[in-house]
Design an enzyme around this catalytic site. Structure first.
Site, PDB file in Angstrom:
ATOM      1  CB  CYS A   9      -0.906  -0.059   1.227  1.00  0.00           C
ATOM      2  SG  CYS A   9      -1.633   1.490   1.717  1.00  0.00           S
ATOM      3  CB  CYS A  31       0.431   1.882   4.084  1.00  0.00           C
ATOM      4  SG  CYS A  31      -1.271   1.325   3.932  1.00  0.00           S
TER       5      CYS A  31
END
Length: 110
Positions: A33, A36
């Protein structure tokens, strides 16, 4: 440099998060991600700044799907705040540090 954020998983969740005496911030993330990776250093800074006041954990949703499913995590990063074993708030997405700071401050005052 060692991260100030501890990893939590399905097995350690109850012990570390639900039974914590301090307010807890948990970042739900996954290695693939992109956002993230953007928010990770922010969470790390907050963990250092609020050391002794709150506890910060990160949970890899790929490794620990049970907890992520229990809290209905559909998009990551999602940051959940817990106090006294109760989910208080969720912040979804790679938000600015000020957003997370404001949320933390709110629960430190309670």
């Amino acid at each position: 440099m060692k991260s100030a954020v501890t990893v939590v998983n399905d097995a350690s969740w109850n012990n570390l998060v639900m039974e914590s005496e301090s307010p807890v911030l948990v970042e739900f993330w996954a290695p693939w991600c992109g956002p993230c990776r953007m928010i990770a250093p922010v969470i790390d800074e907050l963990a250092k700044e609020y050391a002794g006041k709150i506890v910060c954990y990160k949970l890899n949703t790929d490794d620990s799907p049970t907890v992520a499913t229990k809290y209905g995590i559909r998009s990551i990063p999602t940051v959940l705040f817990f106090k006294n074993g109760e989910k208080k708030e969720s912040v979804i997405g790679a938000v600015p540090k000020s957003t997370l700071t404001a949320t933390i401050e709110k629960y430190l005052e309670m």
